[in-house]
Design a protein around this motif. Structure first.
Motif, mmCIF file in Angstrom:
data_model
loop_
_atom_site.group_PDB
_atom_site.id
_atom_site.type_symbol
_atom_site.label_atom_id
_atom_site.label_comp_id
_atom_site.label_asym_id
_atom_site.label_seq_id
_atom_site.Cartn_x
_atom_site.Cartn_y
_atom_site.Cartn_z
ATOM 1 N N LEU A 1 44.208 28.802 39.738
ATOM 2 C CA LEU A 1 43.064 29.066 39.868
ATOM 3 C C LEU A 1 43.405 30.420 40.316
ATOM 4 O O LEU A 1 44.382 30.756 41.404
ATOM 5 C CB LEU A 1 42.579 28.805 40.963
ATOM 6 N N ARG A 2 42.828 31.162 39.009
ATOM 7 C CA ARG A 2 42.586 32.749 38.767
ATOM 8 C C ARG A 2 41.644 32.871 39.157
ATOM 9 O O ARG A 2 40.142 32.060 38.459
ATOM 10 C CB ARG A 2 43.118 32.619 38.024
ATOM 11 N N VAL A 3 41.168 33.726 40.462
ATOM 12 C CA VAL A 3 40.048 34.282 40.987
ATOM 13 C C VAL A 3 40.208 36.100 40.754
ATOM 14 O O VAL A 3 41.389 36.790 40.827
ATOM 15 C CB VAL A 3 39.909 33.581 42.228
ATOM 16 N N GLN A 4 39.001 36.876 39.874
ATOM 17 C CA GLN A 4 38.462 37.558 39.864
ATOM 18 C C GLN A 4 37.724 38.032 41.101
ATOM 19 O O GLN A 4 36.942 37.653 40.797
ATOM 20 C CB GLN A 4 38.825 38.541 38.977
ATOM 21 N N ALA A 5 37.824 39.389 42.067
ATOM 22 C CA ALA A 5 37.177 39.703 42.707
ATOM 23 C C ALA A 5 36.041 40.756 43.121
ATOM 24 O O ALA A 5 37.844 41.378 42.374
ATOM 25 C CB ALA A 5 36.764 39.163 44.341
ATOM 26 N N SER A 6 35.253 41.469 42.649
ATOM 27 C CA SER A 6 35.539 43.041 43.269
ATOM 28 C C SER A 6 35.403 43.333 44.787
ATOM 29 O O SER A 6 35.597 42.367 45.279
ATOM 30 C CB SER A 6 33.700 43.496 43.026
ATOM 31 N N GLN A 7 35.291 44.345 45.521
ATOM 32 C CA GLN A 7 36.424 44.888 46.051
ATOM 33 C C GLN A 7 35.764 44.900 47.487
ATOM 34 O O GLN A 7 36.005 44.182 48.736
ATOM 35 C CB GLN A 7 36.699 46.499 46.402
ATOM 36 N N THR A 8 34.700 44.375 47.934
ATOM 37 C CA THR A 8 33.128 44.257 48.617
ATOM 38 C C THR A 8 34.312 42.828 49.449
ATOM 39 O O THR A 8 33.928 42.351 50.228
ATOM 40 C CB THR A 8 31.730 44.724 49.185
ATOM 41 N N VAL A 9 33.828 41.645 48.429
ATOM 42 C CA VAL A 9 33.423 40.556 48.416
ATOM 43 C C VAL A 9 35.423 40.209 48.402
ATOM 44 O O VAL A 9 35.563 39.168 49.718
ATOM 45 C CB VAL A 9 33.365 39.760 47.379
ATOM 46 N N ALA A 10 35.784 40.558 47.818
ATOM 47 C CA ALA A 10 37.526 39.884 48.036
ATOM 48 C C ALA A 10 38.011 40.784 49.609
ATOM 49 O O ALA A 10 38.849 39.725 49.767
ATOM 50 C CB ALA A 10 38.529 41.141 47.301
ATOM 51 N N GLY A 11 37.795 42.143 49.768
ATOM 52 C CA GLY A 11 38.261 42.425 51.153
ATOM 53 C C GLY A 11 37.235 41.878 51.847
ATOM 54 O O GLY A 11 37.884 41.927 53.692
ATOM 55 N N TYR A 12 36.028 41.415 52.218
ATOM 56 C CA TYR A 12 35.636 40.702 53.044
ATOM 57 C C TYR A 12 35.081 39.675 53.671
ATOM 58 O O TYR A 12 34.452 39.079 54.694
ATOM 59 C CB TYR A 12 34.726 42.158 53.955
ATOM 60 N N TRP A 13 34.423 38.855 52.354
ATOM 61 C CA TRP A 13 33.944 37.626 52.465
ATOM 62 C C TRP A 13 34.578 36.770 51.591
ATOM 63 O O TRP A 13 34.999 35.901 52.670
ATOM 64 C CB TRP A 13 32.368 38.473 51.561
ATOM 65 N N LEU A 14 35.453 37.039 51.143
ATOM 66 C CA LEU A 14 36.080 35.375 50.318
ATOM 67 C C LEU A 14 37.168 35.145 50.712
ATOM 68 O O LEU A 14 37.645 34.130 50.666
ATOM 69 C CB LEU A 14 36.704 36.310 49.072
ATOM 70 N N PRO A 15 38.098 35.945 50.908
ATOM 71 C CA PRO A 15 39.471 35.229 52.159
ATOM 72 C C PRO A 15 39.855 34.461 52.767
ATOM 73 O O PRO A 15 40.493 33.466 53.015
ATOM 74 C CB PRO A 15 39.777 36.934 53.093
#
Length: 303
Positions: free
Chosen positions: A93-107
């Motif tokens: 599964l390959r996911v690309q996320a913008s910084q705010t999403v990747a750093g604070y919401w998605l993990p």
């Protein structure tokens, strides 16, 4: 030409170093060199300049790199389709996320996904909104998670969460002791902002337009490519910024940042998929973890 040769070529091109690429792939340096040499000899084309002990892509190598990446992406997609037939015991599964999403919401959702499907390899790439959308468009990512608008007719964009922007300043800023500021104050202070292309920057500029302010009139001291860099620079100086509330919690709790009130709009986080590509079972499983289906209401029994 084999897929293994393409993987080696891409790894060497990305690192510009034969030995490091070989270690990453679990190969000897001589095996990686032999694979590159075989490609160059078979097609009578030099893919790399040999400069002293270093290497650099030739013009032919740069052109070939895009095609090699595309072929590998298609091969991974084919492997993923077959792997899904085994019930998500394997796959990618390959996911690309913008910084705010990747750093604070998605993990937290990625952690839950890994716990539920330990056999599925999860790859997360972080960029800004434009880069995440481009990755989904090009097939380099199965899902994109962004906080900015995406204007690509081939992509499907769906709201998946809500977020809030906040204006903050450092403790030395003249606004630090104020409870409120008005839109008229915005042009009276210097700013440190995220780079153009980020969803945070785009949302702030739309808010400025709603206030009747031309974004080009801002006194922007510096643009920085990460939330953390912007936050640290604002703490250290006397400029203002606008970032996601989730990015600012630690700085506000420690009194390193102050947040005078400004009427900024809420924004959405979005999931981006390709309208013409198959949504994999792994991607669907992650989306189900993020937004579980509503529980079925119990049926009433007849007496």
């Amino acid at each position: 030409m084999t897929l293994e040769q393409l993987r080696i070529f891409v790894a060497v091109a990305q690192r510009q170093h034969m030995t490091e690429a070989a270690k990453t792939l679990g190969l000897t340096q001589s095996a990686a060199s032999a694979a590159i040499a075989a490609l160059e000899e078979h097609y009578d084309t030099k893919l790399f300049h040999r400069i002293g002990r270093g290497i650099a892509l030739t013009e032919e190598g740069r052109r070939f790199l895009d095609e090699a990446r595309a072929v590998l992406a298609r091969a991974e997609a084919a492997e993923q389709v077959l792997s899904e037939m085994t019930g998500l015991k394997h796959g990618l599964l390959r996911v690309q996320a913008s910084q705010t999403v990747a750093g604070y919401w998605l993990p937290r959702y990625l952690v839950d996904f890994r716990a539920a499907y330990p056999g599925v390899r999860l790859e997360l790439t972080v960029g800004n909104t434009e880069q995440a959308a481009a990755a989904v468009h090009d097939g380099a990512a199965d899902l994109g998670f962004v906080e900015g608008k995406v204007n690509d007719p081939r992509l499907a964009v769906r709201e998946i969460a809500r977020d809030r922007l906040m204006l903050v300043v450092g403790a030395r800023h003249p606004w630090a002791g104020r409870r409120h500021i008005s839109p008229e104050d915005i042009l009276t202070t210097p700013w440190i902002l995220r780079e153009k292309g980020s969803g945070t920057r785009a949302m702030f500029e739309r808010a400025l337009a709603d206030f009747g302010i031309d974004p080009s009139m801002l006194n922007i001291l510096i643009e920085l490519p990460s939330n953390e860099a912007v936050r640290s620079a604002v703490i250290a100086g006397e400029a203002a910024t606008v970032l996601s509330a989730s990015v600012l919690v630690a700085g506000l709790e420690s009194d390193l940042l102050c947040a005078p009130s400004l009427a900024l709009p809420e924004r959405a986080f979005y999931v981006v998929t390709h309208k013409e590509r198959h949504v994999s079972r792994a991607a669907a499983a992650l989306l189900k973890i993020i937004h579980p289906p509503p529980a079925a209401s119990p049926t009433s029994k007849r007496g």
